[in-house]
Design a protein around this motif. Structure first.
Motif, PDB file in Angstrom:
ATOM      1  N   THR A 145      36.006 -71.048   2.502  1.00  0.00           N
ATOM      2  CA  THR A 145      35.485 -69.834   1.884  1.00  0.00           C
ATOM      3  C   THR A 145      36.427 -69.525   0.727  1.00  0.00           C
ATOM      4  O   THR A 145      37.497 -70.125   0.619  1.00  0.00           O
ATOM      5  CB  THR A 145      35.473 -68.645   2.874  1.00  0.00           C
ATOM      6  N   ARG A 167      39.866 -68.584   1.947  1.00  0.00           N
ATOM      7  CA  ARG A 167      40.540 -69.518   2.854  1.00  0.00           C
ATOM      8  C   ARG A 167      41.841 -70.006   2.224  1.00  0.00           C
ATOM      9  O   ARG A 167      41.868 -70.428   1.071  1.00  0.00           O
ATOM     10  CB  ARG A 167      39.619 -70.704   3.148  1.00  0.00           C
ATOM     11  N   ASP A 169      28.564 -67.862   3.883  1.00  0.00           N
ATOM     12  CA  ASP A 169      28.921 -68.434   5.182  1.00  0.00           C
ATOM     13  C   ASP A 169      29.904 -69.577   4.984  1.00  0.00           C
ATOM     14  O   ASP A 169      30.127 -70.036   3.875  1.00  0.00           O
ATOM     15  CB  ASP A 169      27.675 -68.850   5.968  1.00  0.00           C
ATOM     16  N   LYS A 170      30.529 -70.006   6.069  1.00  0.00           N
ATOM     17  CA  LYS A 170      31.641 -70.957   5.978  1.00  0.00           C
ATOM     18  C   LYS A 170      31.265 -72.295   5.351  1.00  0.00           C
ATOM     19  O   LYS A 170      32.061 -72.912   4.694  1.00  0.00           O
ATOM     20  CB  LYS A 170      32.245 -71.177   7.364  1.00  0.00           C
TER      21      LYS A 170
END
Length: 170
Positions: free
Chosen positions: A89, A92, A2-3
């Motif tokens: 992430t 990203r 998750d982020k």
């Protein structure tokens, strides 16, 4: 993942209260050695904006993804456009486009002499500029106290009365 996972995981590992002093010293010693190499490369290639995904940058600098997250956490306030670390992430896209003077001052503030003392800075900031930025940063954290007003001193409000009979009354 998750982020929030990457940044939270980095901070849990980096600031683990369960580790011994020796483990703590080993962890940070290894981190700082890698950090120095990244900064040397960034400073040596001054003017070239380094960017990519977190995973790509970790590979470029031969480090674990979480170590790169720690690096991003450290440099973020010195970037021209800070990255949203809470949403990091592995995929990203991030940029390491830093502000020279702000980066130098933030290194001084962090007392990271192994970073602001890198010889690569000499090609970016001359010795006088480095001294000026060092002094500015050190003074920015200095609190100057006003001289205490004595009871029999003239009142600073300008009334002409003694402080104890004017603004110094309880």
């Amino acid at each position: 993942m998750d982020k929030k996972y990457l940044l939270e995981t980095w901070r849990e590992i980096a600031y683990n209260q369960q580790q011994t002093q020796e483990q703590y010293d080993q962890f940070w010693g290894a981190y700082f050695a890698q950090e120095v190499e990244v900064y040397k490369d960034l400073l040596k290639n001054h003017g070239t904006v380094v960017s990519g995904t977190v995973e790509e940058l970790a590979k470029k600098y031969n480090m674990e993804v979480l170590t790169m997250v720690g690096f991003l956490d450290g440099i973020n306030e010195s970037l021209k456009t800070p990255n949203n670390l809470e949403e990091l992430t592995e995929t990203r896209e991030v940029s390491l486009d830093y502000d020279d003077e702000l980066l130098y001052k933030n290194m001084v503030e962090a007392k990271a002499d192994w970073l602001y003392g890198l010889e690569e800075w000499n090609d970016i900031l001359d010795a006088d500029k480095q001294k000026k930025l060092y002094k500015e940063q050190k003074l920015s954290g200095t609190v100057f106290k006003d001289k205490k007003i004595g009871r029999n001193d003239p009142c600073p409000c300008g009334s002409g009365k003694k402080y104890k009979y004017c603004c110094g009354r309880n």
